[in-house]
Enzyme design. Sequence first.
Site, mmCIF file in Angstrom:
data_model
loop_
_atom_site.group_PDB
_atom_site.id
_atom_site.type_symbol
_atom_site.label_atom_id
_atom_site.label_comp_id
_atom_site.label_asym_id
_atom_site.label_seq_id
_atom_site.Cartn_x
_atom_site.Cartn_y
_atom_site.Cartn_z
ATOM 1 N N ARG A 103 29.334 44.461 32.496
ATOM 2 C CA ARG A 103 28.284 44.330 33.515
ATOM 3 C C ARG A 103 27.399 45.715 33.725
ATOM 4 O O ARG A 103 27.586 46.275 34.776
ATOM 5 C CB ARG A 103 28.665 43.597 34.705
ATOM 6 C CG ARG A 103 29.129 42.325 34.735
ATOM 7 C CD ARG A 103 29.360 41.663 35.824
ATOM 8 N NE ARG A 103 28.189 41.115 36.530
ATOM 9 C CZ ARG A 103 28.382 40.623 37.645
ATOM 10 N NH1 ARG A 103 29.601 40.488 38.356
ATOM 11 N NH2 ARG A 103 27.302 40.170 38.259
ATOM 12 N N LYS B 198 23.799 32.122 48.337
ATOM 13 C CA LYS B 198 24.498 33.446 48.422
ATOM 14 C C LYS B 198 23.728 34.508 47.480
ATOM 15 O O LYS B 198 23.091 35.647 47.960
ATOM 16 C CB LYS B 198 25.806 33.516 47.853
ATOM 17 C CG LYS B 198 26.478 34.909 47.407
ATOM 18 C CD LYS B 198 27.658 34.820 46.779
ATOM 19 C CE LYS B 198 27.872 34.702 45.445
ATOM 20 N NZ LYS B 198 27.501 35.982 44.518
ATOM 21 N N ASN B 199 23.103 34.141 46.478
ATOM 22 C CA ASN B 199 22.513 35.072 45.396
ATOM 23 C C ASN B 199 20.858 35.192 46.002
ATOM 24 O O ASN B 199 20.545 36.173 45.091
ATOM 25 C CB ASN B 199 22.754 34.558 44.180
ATOM 26 C CG ASN B 199 24.316 34.877 43.705
ATOM 27 O OD1 ASN B 199 24.937 35.520 44.167
ATOM 28 N ND2 ASN B 199 24.623 34.482 42.287
ATOM 29 N N ASP C 173 26.670 30.365 36.017
ATOM 30 C CA ASP C 173 27.552 30.278 37.238
ATOM 31 C C ASP C 173 28.145 28.902 37.391
ATOM 32 O O ASP C 173 28.946 28.750 38.443
ATOM 33 C CB ASP C 173 26.736 30.697 38.408
ATOM 34 C CG ASP C 173 26.470 32.272 38.486
ATOM 35 O OD1 ASP C 173 27.408 32.958 37.559
ATOM 36 O OD2 ASP C 173 25.821 32.567 39.310
ATOM 37 N N CYS D 51 34.253 44.340 35.785
ATOM 38 C CA CYS D 51 34.613 43.173 36.736
ATOM 39 C C CYS D 51 35.206 42.441 35.945
ATOM 40 O O CYS D 51 34.938 42.411 34.678
ATOM 41 C CB CYS D 51 33.488 42.772 37.872
ATOM 42 S SG CYS D 51 32.677 41.522 37.085
ATOM 43 N N ARG E 39 34.198 34.473 48.864
ATOM 44 C CA ARG E 39 33.069 34.996 48.587
ATOM 45 C C ARG E 39 31.924 34.389 48.523
ATOM 46 O O ARG E 39 30.999 34.677 49.001
ATOM 47 C CB ARG E 39 33.147 36.028 47.304
ATOM 48 C CG ARG E 39 34.341 37.039 47.320
ATOM 49 C CD ARG E 39 34.519 37.801 46.165
ATOM 50 N NE ARG E 39 33.198 38.583 45.982
ATOM 51 C CZ ARG E 39 33.219 39.235 45.100
ATOM 52 N NH1 ARG E 39 33.713 39.737 44.150
ATOM 53 N NH2 ARG E 39 31.605 39.894 44.850
HETATM 54 C C1 EPZ Z 1 23.452 37.854 38.764
HETATM 55 O O1 EPZ Z 1 24.143 38.827 38.419
HETATM 56 C C2 EPZ Z 1 24.358 36.992 39.768
HETATM 57 N N1 EPZ Z 1 24.588 37.779 40.985
HETATM 58 C C3 EPZ Z 1 25.267 36.360 38.925
HETATM 59 O O2 EPZ Z 1 26.123 35.534 39.873
HETATM 60 C C4 EPZ Z 1 24.785 35.719 37.784
HETATM 61 O O3 EPZ Z 1 26.002 35.263 37.133
HETATM 62 C C5 EPZ Z 1 24.080 36.430 36.978
HETATM 63 O O4 EPZ Z 1 23.055 37.123 37.750
HETATM 64 C C6 EPZ Z 1 23.384 35.623 35.727
HETATM 65 O O5 EPZ Z 1 22.828 34.648 36.283
HETATM 66 C C7 EPZ Z 1 23.965 37.884 41.908
HETATM 67 O O6 EPZ Z 1 22.870 37.387 42.240
HETATM 68 C C8 EPZ Z 1 24.208 38.567 43.210
HETATM 69 P P1 EPZ Z 1 22.341 40.148 35.149
HETATM 70 P P2 EPZ Z 1 23.305 39.985 37.782
HETATM 71 O O7 EPZ Z 1 21.761 41.436 35.250
HETATM 72 O O8 EPZ Z 1 22.113 40.321 38.226
HETATM 73 C C9 EPZ Z 1 23.322 42.161 31.229
HETATM 74 C C10 EPZ Z 1 28.099 34.808 40.947
HETATM 75 O O9 EPZ Z 1 28.849 34.203 40.520
HETATM 76 N N2 EPZ Z 1 22.759 43.395 31.850
HETATM 77 O O10 EPZ Z 1 21.294 38.711 35.050
HETATM 78 O O11 EPZ Z 1 24.429 41.091 37.646
HETATM 79 C C11 EPZ Z 1 24.597 41.708 31.772
HETATM 80 O O12 EPZ Z 1 25.686 42.173 31.131
HETATM 81 C C12 EPZ Z 1 27.593 35.877 40.254
HETATM 82 O O13 EPZ Z 1 27.590 34.399 41.731
HETATM 83 C C13 EPZ Z 1 22.718 44.503 31.111
HETATM 84 O O14 EPZ Z 1 22.935 44.696 29.863
HETATM 85 O O15 EPZ Z 1 23.477 39.741 36.311
HETATM 86 C C14 EPZ Z 1 24.742 40.314 31.349
HETATM 87 O O16 EPZ Z 1 25.086 40.165 30.164
HETATM 88 C C15 EPZ Z 1 28.614 36.485 38.942
HETATM 89 N N3 EPZ Z 1 22.120 45.998 31.599
HETATM 90 C C16 EPZ Z 1 22.952 39.971 31.342
HETATM 91 O O17 EPZ Z 1 22.312 41.233 31.455
HETATM 92 C C17 EPZ Z 1 21.924 45.870 32.898
HETATM 93 O O18 EPZ Z 1 21.443 46.917 33.262
HETATM 94 C C18 EPZ Z 1 22.497 39.455 32.730
HETATM 95 O O19 EPZ Z 1 23.148 40.017 33.659
HETATM 96 C C19 EPZ Z 1 22.058 44.538 33.414
HETATM 97 C C20 EPZ Z 1 22.255 43.359 32.912
#
Ligand code: EPZ
Length: 429
Positions: free
Chosen positions: A131, A22-23, A316, A126, A408
Amino acid sequence: MDRIRIVGGARLTGTIPISGAKNATLPLMIASLLTEEPLILENVPRLADVIQLQRILGNHGVDVMINGKRPGDDPNAGRTITLSAKTIVDTTAPYELVSKMRASFWVVAPLVARMGEARVSLPGGCAIGTRPVDLLIMALEALGADIEIDGGYVIARAKKGLRGGEINFPKVTVGGTHTALMAAALARGTTVIENAAREPEIGDVADCLNKMGAKITGAGTARIVVEGVARLSGARHSVLPDRIETGTYAMAVAMTGGDVLLQNARPELLQAALDVLVEAGVQVTPTNEGIRIARNGAGLSPVTVSTAPFPGFPTDLQAQLMALMTRAKGTSRITETIFENRFMHVQELARLGARIRLDGDTATIEGVDRLKGAPVMATDLRASVSLVIAGLAAEGETTVNRVYHLDRGFERLEDKLAACGAAIARISE
Ligand code: EPZ
């Protein structure tokens, strides 16, 4: 609303085919916005998130064609979809669409890179934490985009096109890295991304972009270099296997005691999780066809694990591991370092008899001799599937409500588990 009914106690044996990730699928579909030519994606899973993203891309003018199945085709094979963004008709992604799926915010990068402008709704909070998108915005600004936030929308402008630049992420972010890659692919000059996410899905997207004519090196490492090109072309790309689906079923097999081949799974995509399973007493055997998971007779040992960006233990899979550890012989500790509020499954697991104490970002799990079935509520995708794993080992009947969360991200979950002997069925109302 559909529910899933499970009667626990059956061992899982047989084969489970692993679907496309998916991701990886979501950002690959979004990458279609970068070119006027068709992008053909193979091994695409049938998921509610994929359908939702089709709607969002359709709103921008992307034509999505899904190949039908022919008689004799393998029912487990993923779909092939063709995305053609010949003409972008709208550079706005409205709140009603973006609020349903956070990853859809990522359209901002290809839209501003190709069209010089994008207006995309902020995704909002969410269930698993706040996030934010500040780092995605930082990356676009580093490539010369002017950013304004107005009425809940991020408006990104680069009338003369983006230009290469230095992006140094203060925190590893998957979405930030996808955004930087897609924007830099069409920027003038060279971009260097430091502290890039190393998740396999980043590598898969970079591979596809390179097939489209991008010049990306270093994907899969913390330093990615992108030489911008003036235009990208169409390509054909097959989505890599889903490492989170793989890890989820591995834990389900470990939970019930059993012996299952996870077909098409690739161990290098989830080595940290497989190492934890081995430490817990599970047999993990890579084969030519995938990964074989078995636990015959032996009890589960407790583990101490912290989630971390790849190659660490994935957030995840945190909920699924917690479900498994509810049956270990002793005390486990799981620390969540990526999302501050990803413990919604704790109180639902407790309804099945689990003993879990939460202290800040760490859960302490006292293994129990038995779980007992109960009605439980799914809260987010991975939390929901942890309840399914617990239900498979609980005595009696467990019903998981709000199954749309599972749809999803898990393709035909109940069919795949039932084919291995689980007593699981969907109840549609
Ligand atoms: C991706 O989300 C995945 N989603 C998530 O999978 C996964 O949990 C996550 O990466 C971490 O591996 C998809 O690929 C569609 P991040 P993403 O930006 O990109 C902080 C699932 O269940 N952050 O790596 O949104 C954030 O709050 C989903 O399939 C900031 O502070 O995650 C978090 O603490 C859920 N500012 C950390 O970084 C930003 O601008 C990592 O988030 C962006 C992120």
